[in-house]
Design a protein around this motif. Structure first.
Motif, short mmCIF file in Angstrom:
data_model
loop_
_atom_site.label_atom_id
_atom_site.label_comp_id
_atom_site.label_asym_id
_atom_site.label_seq_id
_atom_site.Cartn_x
_atom_site.Cartn_y
_atom_site.Cartn_z
N GLN A 51 1.02 -1.18 -0.02
CA GLN A 51 0.09 0.04 -0.01
C GLN A 51 0.73 1.47 -0.04
O GLN A 51 0.50 2.17 -0.79
N ALA A 52 2.07 1.27 0.85
CA ALA A 52 2.91 2.37 0.81
C ALA A 52 3.52 2.38 -0.46
O ALA A 52 3.56 3.79 -0.92
N PRO A 110 2.12 7.42 -7.15
CA PRO A 110 1.55 8.80 -7.64
C PRO A 110 2.04 9.99 -7.44
O PRO A 110 2.42 11.18 -8.02
N ALA A 111 2.80 10.11 -6.02
CA ALA A 111 3.53 11.10 -5.63
C ALA A 111 4.71 11.41 -6.39
O ALA A 111 5.07 12.64 -6.85
N ARG A 119 3.61 13.04 -9.70
CA ARG A 119 3.41 14.52 -9.45
C ARG A 119 4.63 15.31 -9.42
O ARG A 119 4.73 16.39 -10.09
N ALA A 120 5.50 14.79 -8.72
CA ALA A 120 6.56 15.50 -8.61
C ALA A 120 7.49 15.85 -9.64
O ALA A 120 8.11 16.65 -10.09
N SER A 121 7.13 14.62 -10.84
CA SER A 121 8.12 14.62 -12.08
C SER A 121 7.37 15.72 -12.76
O SER A 121 7.87 16.39 -13.65
N ALA A 122 5.88 15.90 -12.77
CA ALA A 122 5.18 16.77 -13.64
C ALA A 122 5.49 17.99 -13.25
O ALA A 122 5.60 18.85 -14.12
N ARG A 123 5.49 18.45 -11.82
CA ARG A 123 6.08 19.73 -11.48
C ARG A 123 7.30 19.93 -12.02
O ARG A 123 7.65 21.23 -12.23
#
Length: 304
Positions: free
Chosen positions: A105-106, A112-113, A116-120
């Motif tokens: 689960q972790a 996804p985190a 999102r960091a890569s997208a930023r």
């Protein structure tokens, strides 16, 4: 910290360096006065001289710092620190099914985190590159393209020959113009425009000889406005000031306008001040031109 994370620092310091270099170049070729009031030249050049080595040193510091700072969840080699749930002492499996479920689960939350960091980071990189291209483009344009002055269109947009021109400061009080000792030969467009608008009795002005230089803002018929820009600080706050000029029969309201030079043309006007033949105009005094001569734009096109 990745290079994309440092993009704002690179862009900011690079912009300061670019602007400083352009400022020194403009000062060296004598064009700085096209952008700022000459009384600020020394101050601006000193700041640019200080900013060039300071911004260059800042870029070096940022570049050398690359790769020595890390995120909270990564080591220096880009690997994520994760607890070893696979083996206990001796390397044998000992986790329960529940522990394996928590670990999975972790990992599911981390994926996804990371996305999102890569997208930023990608967004920062794109925006930083675009801003850098704009900065470089402006710098190259300033160094390569010839500088231009404010135009007649700008003067019209800023309401040339309007009542607000009374903010321009004249060199002498109108009441003194009748005195034989007052020399008006050095008066410019700004000074005469201020005097015309700062007095309720313009009789002292009528008949005064003038020889003025400015550019043409077209008016009605055989009239135009002889205009100069007045700079208080820099070209951004430049205020157009002007004097009405009538040619031909001096009516200012009719005729074909064939005696009026083209819009934006620099001219030298010789004539006398006279009552404005157009009663609807704000200015009560105009120049009745005896001669209107086309000239090249002067080296210093502004008044101060």
């Amino acid at each position: 910290m990745s290079s994309s994370d440092k993009a704002p620092a690179y862009l900011g310091l690079g912009s300061v360096l670019a602007v400083s270099v352009c400022t020194l170049w403009l000062a060296a070729v004598g064009h700085l006065d096209l952008y700022i009031n000459p009384r600020y030249d020394l101050f601006t050049v000193v700041l640019a001289i200080v900013a060039v080595p300071a911004s260059a040193a800042g870029l070096v510091v940022v570049a050398r710092g690359h790769g020595h700072s890390h995120g909270d969840d990564e080591d220096g080699h880009g690997r994520t620190h994760e607890p070893d749930h696979e083996h206990g002492d001796g390397g044998h499996p000992h986790e329960s099914d529940h522990e394996h479920g928590d670990s999975a689960q972790a990992r599911g939350h981390r994926a996804p985190a990371r996305s999102r960091a890569s997208a930023r980071r990608a967004t920062r990189t794109v925006l930083g590159a675009a801003a850098a291209l704009v900065t470089v483009g402006i710098t190259v344009a300033m160094l390569v393209l010839p500088p231009t002055t404010l135009s007649a269109r700008t003067a019209q947009q800023r309401s040339v020959d309007s009542p607000t021109l009374s903010n321009a400061s004249g060199m002498q009080d109108v009441a003194l113009l009748g005195s034989a000792g007052v020399d008006t030969s050095q008066y410019g467009v700004k000074d005469w425009a201020a005097l015309v608008r700062q007095t309720t009795d313009t009789s002292a002005l009528v008949g005064k000889s003038v020889e003025l230089t400015g550019f043409v803002v077209p008016g009605r018929g055989d009239a135009f406005t002889l205009t100069r820009f007045v700079i208080s600080c820099c070209a951004v706050d430049a205020q157009p000031v002007g004097l009405g000029v009538v040619t031909g029969d001096g009516s200012g309201a009719g005729g074909s306008g064939s005696d009026v030079p083209d819009s934006g043309q620099w001219v030298r006007v010789t004539g006398k001040l006279a009552a404005n033949p157009d009663p609807s105009a704000d200015a009560r005094i105009v120049v009745r031109a005896a001669k209107v001569q086309d000239i090249e734009q002067p080296a210093d096109p502004y008044e101060y």
